[in-house]
Each structure stands twice: as structure tokens, then as C-alpha cells.
Design a protein around this motif. Sequence first.
Motif, mmCIF file in Angstrom:
data_model
loop_
_atom_site.group_PDB
_atom_site.id
_atom_site.type_symbol
_atom_site.label_atom_id
_atom_site.label_comp_id
_atom_site.label_asym_id
_atom_site.label_seq_id
_atom_site.Cartn_x
_atom_site.Cartn_y
_atom_site.Cartn_z
ATOM 1 N N ILE A 49 38.917 98.895 75.615
ATOM 2 C CA ILE A 49 38.366 100.144 75.089
ATOM 3 C C ILE A 49 39.166 101.288 75.706
ATOM 4 N N PRO A 50 39.850 102.085 74.877
ATOM 5 C CA PRO A 50 40.678 103.163 75.423
ATOM 6 C C PRO A 50 39.835 104.220 76.132
ATOM 7 N N ASN A 51 40.441 104.841 77.124
ATOM 8 C CA ASN A 51 39.798 105.922 77.886
ATOM 9 C C ASN A 51 38.452 105.509 78.454
ATOM 10 N N SER A 52 38.382 104.296 78.918
ATOM 11 C CA SER A 52 37.136 103.766 79.452
ATOM 12 C C SER A 52 37.392 103.207 80.847
ATOM 13 N N SER A 53 36.362 103.255 81.662
ATOM 14 C CA SER A 53 36.487 102.661 82.989
ATOM 15 C C SER A 53 36.229 101.158 82.949
ATOM 16 N N LEU A 54 35.855 100.667 81.773
ATOM 17 C CA LEU A 54 35.623 99.231 81.636
ATOM 18 C C LEU A 54 36.938 98.475 81.749
ATOM 19 N N PRO A 55 36.913 97.303 82.369
ATOM 20 C CA PRO A 55 38.153 96.517 82.466
ATOM 21 C C PRO A 55 38.543 95.945 81.100
ATOM 22 N N HIS A 56 39.796 95.542 81.003
ATOM 23 C CA HIS A 56 40.263 94.882 79.782
ATOM 24 C C HIS A 56 39.549 93.546 79.655
ATOM 25 N N TRP A 57 39.332 93.109 78.400
ATOM 26 C CA TRP A 57 38.833 91.757 78.210
ATOM 27 C C TRP A 57 39.914 90.795 78.688
ATOM 28 N N PRO A 58 39.543 89.601 79.062
ATOM 29 C CA PRO A 58 40.590 88.651 79.444
ATOM 30 C C PRO A 58 41.552 88.428 78.280
ATOM 31 N N ALA A 59 42.832 88.324 78.591
ATOM 32 C CA ALA A 59 43.828 88.060 77.555
ATOM 33 C C ALA A 59 43.537 86.698 76.924
ATOM 34 N N PHE A 60 43.912 86.555 75.665
ATOM 35 C CA PHE A 60 43.679 85.302 74.965
ATOM 36 C C PHE A 60 44.839 85.026 74.026
ATOM 37 N N ASN A 61 44.729 83.991 73.207
ATOM 38 C CA ASN A 61 45.826 83.573 72.335
ATOM 39 C C ASN A 61 45.287 83.103 70.980
ATOM 40 N N VAL A 62 46.175 82.640 70.124
ATOM 41 C CA VAL A 62 45.788 82.183 68.786
ATOM 42 C C VAL A 62 44.843 80.981 68.870
ATOM 43 N N ALA A 63 45.106 80.069 69.781
ATOM 44 C CA ALA A 63 44.226 78.900 69.936
ATOM 45 C C ALA A 63 42.812 79.333 70.290
ATOM 46 N N ASP A 64 42.693 80.303 71.175
ATOM 47 C CA ASP A 64 41.375 80.802 71.559
ATOM 48 C C ASP A 64 40.661 81.436 70.365
ATOM 49 N N MET A 65 41.421 82.188 69.549
ATOM 50 C CA MET A 65 40.823 82.795 68.352
ATOM 51 C C MET A 65 40.318 81.715 67.398
ATOM 52 N N ALA A 66 41.086 80.649 67.249
ATOM 53 C CA ALA A 66 40.675 79.557 66.362
ATOM 54 C C ALA A 66 39.409 78.882 66.890
ATOM 55 N N ILE A 67 39.341 78.679 68.186
ATOM 56 C CA ILE A 67 38.158 78.051 68.784
ATOM 57 C C ILE A 67 36.925 78.935 68.581
ATOM 58 N N VAL A 68 37.057 80.221 68.837
ATOM 59 C CA VAL A 68 35.922 81.139 68.662
ATOM 60 C C VAL A 68 35.530 81.228 67.188
ATOM 61 N N GLY A 69 36.525 81.328 66.309
ATOM 62 C CA GLY A 69 36.229 81.355 64.873
ATOM 63 C C GLY A 69 35.551 80.083 64.409
ATOM 64 N N GLY A 70 36.037 78.948 64.892
ATOM 65 C CA GLY A 70 35.413 77.673 64.555
ATOM 66 C C GLY A 70 33.997 77.576 65.078
ATOM 67 N N ALA A 71 33.769 78.055 66.290
ATOM 68 C CA ALA A 71 32.416 78.032 66.860
ATOM 69 C C ALA A 71 31.472 78.915 66.035
ATOM 70 N N ALA A 72 31.966 80.079 65.598
ATOM 71 C CA ALA A 72 31.145 80.967 64.763
ATOM 72 C C ALA A 72 30.821 80.282 63.431
ATOM 73 N N MET A 73 31.804 79.633 62.832
ATOM 74 C CA MET A 73 31.571 78.928 61.568
ATOM 75 C C MET A 73 30.577 77.773 61.769
ATOM 76 N N PHE A 74 30.682 77.111 62.902
ATOM 77 C CA PHE A 74 29.762 76.018 63.214
ATOM 78 C C PHE A 74 28.327 76.542 63.299
ATOM 79 N N ILE A 75 28.143 77.677 63.941
ATOM 80 C CA ILE A 75 26.807 78.278 64.061
ATOM 81 C C ILE A 75 26.278 78.669 62.678
ATOM 82 N N ILE A 76 27.132 79.292 61.862
ATOM 83 C CA ILE A 76 26.727 79.655 60.501
ATOM 84 C C ILE A 76 26.322 78.425 59.704
ATOM 85 N N ASP A 77 27.118 77.363 59.825
ATOM 86 C CA ASP A 77 26.816 76.119 59.114
ATOM 87 C C ASP A 77 25.463 75.566 59.569
ATOM 88 N N GLU A 78 25.201 75.566 60.849
ATOM 89 C CA GLU A 78 23.926 75.060 61.353
ATOM 90 C C GLU A 78 22.758 75.926 60.897
#
Length: 173
Positions: free
Chosen positions: A138-167
Motif C-alpha cells: 500500500i503506497p504511502n503507508s506505514s504498513l509493511p509490504h506483503w511477502p513477495a510471491f510468484n506465479v505458482a503461489d498465485m495458482a495455488i491461491v486461485g485454486g484454493a479459492a475455486m475449491f472453496i467456491i466449488d464446495e
Amino acid sequence: MASKQKSFKTLSASPRISIAPWLGIAAIIVLIDQITKVTVNKLFVFGESRPVTSFFNLVLAYNKGAAFSFLASESGWQRYVFTAIAIVAVIFIIYLLKRHAGQRLFCWALALILGGAIGNLIDRMIYGHVIDFLDFYIPNSSLPHWPAFNVADMAIVGGAAMFIIDELRRVGK
């Protein structure tokens, strides 16, 4: 008796649904993940960060732990534990894909998670850590950056979200 034999033949002659499309999706995720990681690893030095927008940087980071660098500061045993967990997860996901190949949303979720798991597994086996490079904040914020991630992490999170929707859809029926 004849009708029982006919229905048995019809059931046994039905074609099995292939898991090849789902494995293909996982392979595409692995390919994109590995190409982006190799590219960033070649263009950046460890810790280097390049601003892209006011809320996003490209950065070369190594994660020896799990999500959010969990256990990253340990002595190295975690590499083998997370590698073993990933291998077991890959085997289990392939088993689930075989059993449920006709369930589209469920298998999309599994394919994304599978691709992400394999992508990060490759990193752990080759480098001993996972390469991360996407840095949002978040720009101009005292909050720290989120942990860096990658394409594999995005796929895992997207898959987990789809799994929850399916359930949730399944429970709603």
C-alpha cells in the motif's frame, strides 16, 4: 436377465474421462512459473527491487520456508519437509483428478494447485528455496509490504479459492 446384461455392458463400455486436460493446465502453470522465475533470477541480484507502479515492485527474494516465510529461519531441515509434503500433495492431487475428472470446477482448482505445487517443488529441489519476485504494498503507508510471491503461489491461491467456491456450490445444492 437380458436387460441386466445390457445395462451392465452399457455401464462398463462407457469411456473414462481423461485427466490429460487437467495435467495440461498444470503443465502450463509450471511452464509460466519457471520461465518467470528464471527470467527474474537472471535479471536481478538477490534483494534487488525495481518499482513498476506506485504499489508494485519486482524483487528477487528467496523463501526457504513455506507461506509467508514460515520456518524460513530454521537450519535447513524445512527444505526436506516441505519437499516431502509437496510430493505427497502432488500424488494425492493426481489421485483426486483421476477419481473426479468430470467435475470441471473441482478439477480446475486441483490443476491450478498442482501446477503451483510442482512449480515451487522444482525450486526447492534445484535451489533449496523458492524464488519469489512479486511485491505488492500500500503506497504511502506505514504498513509493511506483503511477502513477495510468484506465479505458482498465485495458482495455488486461485485454486484454493475455486475449491472453496466449488464446495459452497455443492453444499448449496
